[in-house]
Scaffold this motif. Sequence first.
Motif, PDB file in Angstrom:
ATOM      1  N   VAL A  41      38.759  68.725  38.746  1.00  0.00           N
ATOM      2  CA  VAL A  41      39.056  67.645  37.798  1.00  0.00           C
ATOM      3  C   VAL A  41      39.325  68.225  36.416  1.00  0.00           C
ATOM      4  O   VAL A  41      40.288  67.839  35.734  1.00  0.00           O
ATOM      5  CB  VAL A  41      37.891  66.625  37.752  1.00  0.00           C
ATOM      6  CG1 VAL A  41      38.024  65.675  36.577  1.00  0.00           C
ATOM      7  CG2 VAL A  41      37.819  65.855  39.051  1.00  0.00           C
ATOM      8  N   TYR A  42      38.514  69.175  35.989  1.00  0.00           N
ATOM      9  CA  TYR A  42      38.694  69.807  34.680  1.00  0.00           C
ATOM     10  C   TYR A  42      40.041  70.536  34.621  1.00  0.00           C
ATOM     11  O   TYR A  42      40.752  70.449  33.624  1.00  0.00           O
ATOM     12  CB  TYR A  42      37.544  70.769  34.412  1.00  0.00           C
ATOM     13  CG  TYR A  42      37.611  71.423  33.070  1.00  0.00           C
ATOM     14  CD1 TYR A  42      37.413  70.691  31.909  1.00  0.00           C
ATOM     15  CD2 TYR A  42      37.882  72.777  32.947  1.00  0.00           C
ATOM     16  CE1 TYR A  42      37.478  71.286  30.663  1.00  0.00           C
ATOM     17  CE2 TYR A  42      37.954  73.379  31.707  1.00  0.00           C
ATOM     18  CZ  TYR A  42      37.751  72.631  30.574  1.00  0.00           C
ATOM     19  OH  TYR A  42      37.836  73.232  29.356  1.00  0.00           O
ATOM     20  N   PHE A  43      40.397  71.235  35.701  1.00  0.00           N
ATOM     21  CA  PHE A  43      41.675  71.941  35.739  1.00  0.00           C
ATOM     22  C   PHE A  43      42.837  70.957  35.629  1.00  0.00           C
ATOM     23  O   PHE A  43      43.791  71.198  34.889  1.00  0.00           O
ATOM     24  CB  PHE A  43      41.806  72.760  37.021  1.00  0.00           C
ATOM     25  CG  PHE A  43      43.145  73.417  37.148  1.00  0.00           C
ATOM     26  CD1 PHE A  43      43.435  74.557  36.438  1.00  0.00           C
ATOM     27  CD2 PHE A  43      44.119  72.877  37.964  1.00  0.00           C
ATOM     28  CE1 PHE A  43      44.680  75.163  36.536  1.00  0.00           C
ATOM     29  CE2 PHE A  43      45.362  73.463  38.078  1.00  0.00           C
ATOM     30  CZ  PHE A  43      45.644  74.616  37.362  1.00  0.00           C
ATOM     31  N   VAL A  44      42.781  69.861  36.364  1.00  0.00           N
ATOM     32  CA  VAL A  44      43.861  68.868  36.323  1.00  0.00           C
ATOM     33  C   VAL A  44      44.005  68.285  34.923  1.00  0.00           C
ATOM     34  O   VAL A  44      45.122  68.142  34.413  1.00  0.00           O
ATOM     35  CB  VAL A  44      43.613  67.758  37.374  1.00  0.00           C
ATOM     36  CG1 VAL A  44      44.521  66.562  37.151  1.00  0.00           C
ATOM     37  CG2 VAL A  44      43.795  68.313  38.781  1.00  0.00           C
ATOM     38  N   ILE A  45      42.901  67.975  34.287  1.00  0.00           N
ATOM     39  CA  ILE A  45      42.953  67.419  32.932  1.00  0.00           C
ATOM     40  C   ILE A  45      43.547  68.436  31.959  1.00  0.00           C
ATOM     41  O   ILE A  45      44.432  68.104  31.159  1.00  0.00           O
ATOM     42  CB  ILE A  45      41.548  66.970  32.475  1.00  0.00           C
ATOM     43  CG1 ILE A  45      41.112  65.745  33.260  1.00  0.00           C
ATOM     44  CG2 ILE A  45      41.515  66.685  30.982  1.00  0.00           C
ATOM     45  CD1 ILE A  45      39.665  65.363  33.067  1.00  0.00           C
TER      46      ILE A  45
END
Length: 67
Positions: A41-45
């Motif tokens: 999720v952090y990578f996508v954001i």
Amino acid sequence: MATSLLAFIGIFDLLNAARAPAADPKWLGFYNEAYLVVAAVYFVICFAASRYSQWLERRLQSGRRQA
């Protein structure tokens, strides 16, 4: 400044949500998956924000006149 503070708080909220399964005896051994989901999720954001900033830079740069 407020945006970076909000992002910092949001990251810790995600990490606390991932730590919850580690404290529950029914979910022992599954906390690695929770951290992997948080990392994804952090990578996508971050990736989306990076791509948006690159697009915005190109858009603003094309409107500038060359002297």
